[in-house]
Design a protein around this motif. Structure first.
Motif, mmCIF file in Angstrom:
data_model
loop_
_atom_site.group_PDB
_atom_site.id
_atom_site.type_symbol
_atom_site.label_atom_id
_atom_site.label_comp_id
_atom_site.label_asym_id
_atom_site.label_seq_id
_atom_site.Cartn_x
_atom_site.Cartn_y
_atom_site.Cartn_z
ATOM 1 N N ASP A 47 0.844 -1.200 0.000
ATOM 2 C CA ASP A 47 0.000 0.000 0.000
ATOM 3 C C ASP A 47 0.881 1.254 0.000
ATOM 4 N N SER A 196 -13.192 0.677 -3.321
ATOM 5 C CA SER A 196 -12.070 1.605 -3.404
ATOM 6 C C SER A 196 -10.722 0.889 -3.354
ATOM 7 N N SER A 198 -7.914 -1.841 -4.797
ATOM 8 C CA SER A 198 -7.497 -2.408 -6.084
ATOM 9 C C SER A 198 -7.802 -3.903 -6.118
ATOM 10 N N SER A 199 -7.997 -4.427 -7.310
ATOM 11 C CA SER A 199 -8.379 -5.836 -7.448
ATOM 12 C C SER A 199 -7.298 -6.771 -6.917
ATOM 13 N N GLU A 200 -6.007 -6.379 -7.002
ATOM 14 C CA GLU A 200 -4.924 -7.223 -6.497
ATOM 15 C C GLU A 200 -5.002 -7.408 -4.981
#
Length: 248
Positions: A47, A196, A198-200
């Motif tokens: 992050d 909000s 991310s897909s990862e």
């Protein structure tokens, strides 16, 4: 539906169904939690604000969400037991309570561990944190009531009433960050809007949430089977099962 439900009010049928479901819940829980945890802790991106410390969400969020789901399951079983007088439903509620308490404790502990580097303190009397702590006390109250009466019918009734009344705390936990000013971040997983996250990061988190749910289901089934045997020890089928297990 109710005919199907009443058919499994019979302890022997409920036990046999539980025996069939347990391997599936156990294997799927192991698979989902393994994939979600390894993916989240080792392969999800770092992050940009919190660094790697955010990775605790792959344990914290599933534990927190399933602490509420388990409570709703317990309260639903207690309601069925109270209204339709199905003893097996009371045994389900009694089986879930200790599991829910442990999951809630994990949610609180991991939340505090995450909060220390983010907020500079282990604990604040934030609305969501306080409501989650109340959830733990509700679980402990239900457990205590089940253990406080020799008459198990009376114990199930008292514990069931507390479980049902305690449901009011669930929307408070869920919506506290929207209703009051809160240090706790808003929900990042949204059903009606785009998340909000991310897909990862989102996919391993969702996999772990499902995995935690399956794990709770598996442990509940184990405890439920034990409750059935404890409450029906004098039944011929239980004696036959014990004799069979003794031989094998």
């Amino acid at each position: 539906m109710w005919k199907w439900l009443h058919s499994y009010a019979d302890p022997e049928k409920a036990y046999n169904l539980s025996s069939k479901l347990l391997p599936w819940f156990s294997l799927l829980a192991l698979l989902f939690i393994s994939v979600g945890t390894i993916w989240g802790l080792m392969f999800a991106p770092t992050d940009y604000q919190q660094g790697d410390s955010y990775r605790i969400i792959f344990i914290h969020v599933p534990a927190a969400s399933m602490s509420m789901a388990a409570y709703m399951g317990m309260a639903t079983a207690a309601f069925i037991g109270l209204v339709w007088q199905i003893k097996a439903a009371d045994w389900v509620a009694a089986s879930i309570a200790p599991i829910g308490a442990v999951i809630t404790f994990i949610a609180l502990f991991t939340g505090a561990t995450w909060g220390k580097p983010m907020w500079g303190t282990w604990w604040v009397w934030d609305a969501r944190l306080t409501a989650e702590l109340v959830l733990l006390f509700l679980y402990l109250g239900v457990i205590s009531l089940y253990a406080s009466f020799e008459d198990k019918v009376l114990a199930a009734r008292a514990a069931g009433i507390l479980a049902i009344v305690g449901v009011i705390n669930i929307p408070i936990i869920k919506y506290s960050v929207d209703w009051w000013s809160s240090l706790h971040q808003p929900s990042t997983i949204k059903i009606t809007e785009k998340s909000s996250m991310s897909s990862e990061m989102l996919y391993p988190l969702l996999i772990n949430i499902v995995g935690f749910g399956l794990m709770i289901g598996a442990i509940t089934i184990v405890r439920f089977k034990s409750e059935i045997l404890a409450r029906n020890g004098m039944r011929p089928w239980v004696r036959a099962l014990a004799k069979q297990e003794g031989v094998s």
